[in-house]
Design a protein around this motif. Structure first.
Motif, mmCIF file in Angstrom:
data_model
loop_
_atom_site.group_PDB
_atom_site.id
_atom_site.type_symbol
_atom_site.label_atom_id
_atom_site.label_comp_id
_atom_site.label_asym_id
_atom_site.label_seq_id
_atom_site.Cartn_x
_atom_site.Cartn_y
_atom_site.Cartn_z
ATOM 1 N N LYS A 1 8.683 3.066 68.211
ATOM 2 C CA LYS A 1 9.130 4.213 67.175
ATOM 3 C C LYS A 1 8.802 3.421 65.647
ATOM 4 O O LYS A 1 9.701 3.694 64.703
ATOM 5 N N ILE A 2 8.077 2.458 65.319
ATOM 6 C CA ILE A 2 7.882 1.914 64.116
ATOM 7 C C ILE A 2 6.546 1.967 63.666
ATOM 8 O O ILE A 2 5.343 1.839 64.224
ATOM 9 N N ALA A 3 6.271 2.496 62.241
ATOM 10 C CA ALA A 3 5.086 2.671 61.852
ATOM 11 C C ALA A 3 4.696 1.418 60.904
ATOM 12 O O ALA A 3 5.366 1.075 60.405
ATOM 13 N N HIS A 4 3.318 0.944 61.183
ATOM 14 C CA HIS A 4 3.135 -0.197 60.317
ATOM 15 C C HIS A 4 3.056 0.133 58.837
ATOM 16 O O HIS A 4 3.615 -0.581 58.109
ATOM 17 N N GLY A 5 2.496 1.079 58.508
ATOM 18 C CA GLY A 5 2.386 1.427 57.250
ATOM 19 C C GLY A 5 1.277 0.972 56.153
ATOM 20 O O GLY A 5 1.034 1.544 55.025
ATOM 21 N N PHE B 1 7.943 -2.143 55.254
ATOM 22 C CA PHE B 1 9.357 -1.371 55.502
ATOM 23 C C PHE B 1 9.689 -0.233 55.186
ATOM 24 O O PHE B 1 10.122 0.603 55.926
ATOM 25 N N PHE B 2 9.210 0.190 53.830
ATOM 26 C CA PHE B 2 9.584 1.702 53.339
ATOM 27 C C PHE B 2 8.780 2.816 54.196
ATOM 28 O O PHE B 2 9.195 3.757 54.074
ATOM 29 N N SER B 3 7.866 2.460 54.891
ATOM 30 C CA SER B 3 7.078 3.636 55.438
ATOM 31 C C SER B 3 7.940 3.942 56.860
ATOM 32 O O SER B 3 7.629 5.081 57.519
ATOM 33 N N ASN B 4 8.882 3.313 57.125
ATOM 34 C CA ASN B 4 9.702 3.656 58.289
ATOM 35 C C ASN B 4 10.991 4.377 57.837
ATOM 36 O O ASN B 4 12.001 4.412 58.792
ATOM 37 N N PHE B 5 10.922 4.912 56.682
ATOM 38 C CA PHE B 5 12.250 5.683 56.427
ATOM 39 C C PHE B 5 11.704 6.997 55.929
ATOM 40 O O PHE B 5 10.769 6.912 55.192
ATOM 41 N N GLN B 6 12.431 7.940 55.998
ATOM 42 C CA GLN B 6 11.919 9.399 55.433
ATOM 43 C C GLN B 6 11.961 9.332 54.160
ATOM 44 O O GLN B 6 12.843 8.564 53.446
#
Length: 137
Positions: free
Chosen positions: A93-97, A119-124
């Protein structure tokens, strides 16, 4: 490479710390690793694995300069390695981003290596507002 993250609220910092703790434990052959995390002065300092200087962009340019046809099997291998790495992250459940020609490298063992998770792509959107982000190396 060290990245420094600072946050406006303690909740943002706590949520980020949990994500970094998870990323520290993840190990997969085609992913760069998070080498360590230090919390100080209200910020989180994250040390990422140093990536190979042979990124995909440089690999393609080098092959073009040499007028070489890129080995089709090598391309299939790279594609499979990238798909496996991203599938592994998504199962966690981690997006690379931030996949790009510069963040995907070829290691000394001729395998694909995908750079650090964004890091930022894993937060709404809205979870981290105007968060300060700085990189230095």
């Amino acid at each position: 490479m060290t990245e420094i993250y600072t946050f406006q609220t303690e909740k943002q910092k706590k949520d980020a710390s949990k994500l970094f703790d998870s990323l520290e434990l993840i190990s997969f052959p085609f992913l760069s690793t998070l080498k360590g995390k230090i919390e100080k002065d209200g910020s989180i300092h994250v040390e990422n694995q140093i990536m190979s200087q042979n990124c995909i962009e440089q690999f393609i340019l080098k092959e073009k300069d040499l007028n070489k046809v890129i080995d089709e099997q090598k391309l299939f291998d790279f594609a499979a390695q990238g798909a496996l790495a991203l599938s592994f992250l998504h199962k966690q459940k981690i997006a690379h981003g931030k996949i790009s020609l510069k963040s995907v490298c070829i290691g000394e063992d001729n395998t694909l290596q995908i750079g650090p998770v964004d890091f930022f792509s894993n937060f709404q959107e809205g979870d981290i507002k105007e968060g300060y982000f700085d990189r230095f190396g």
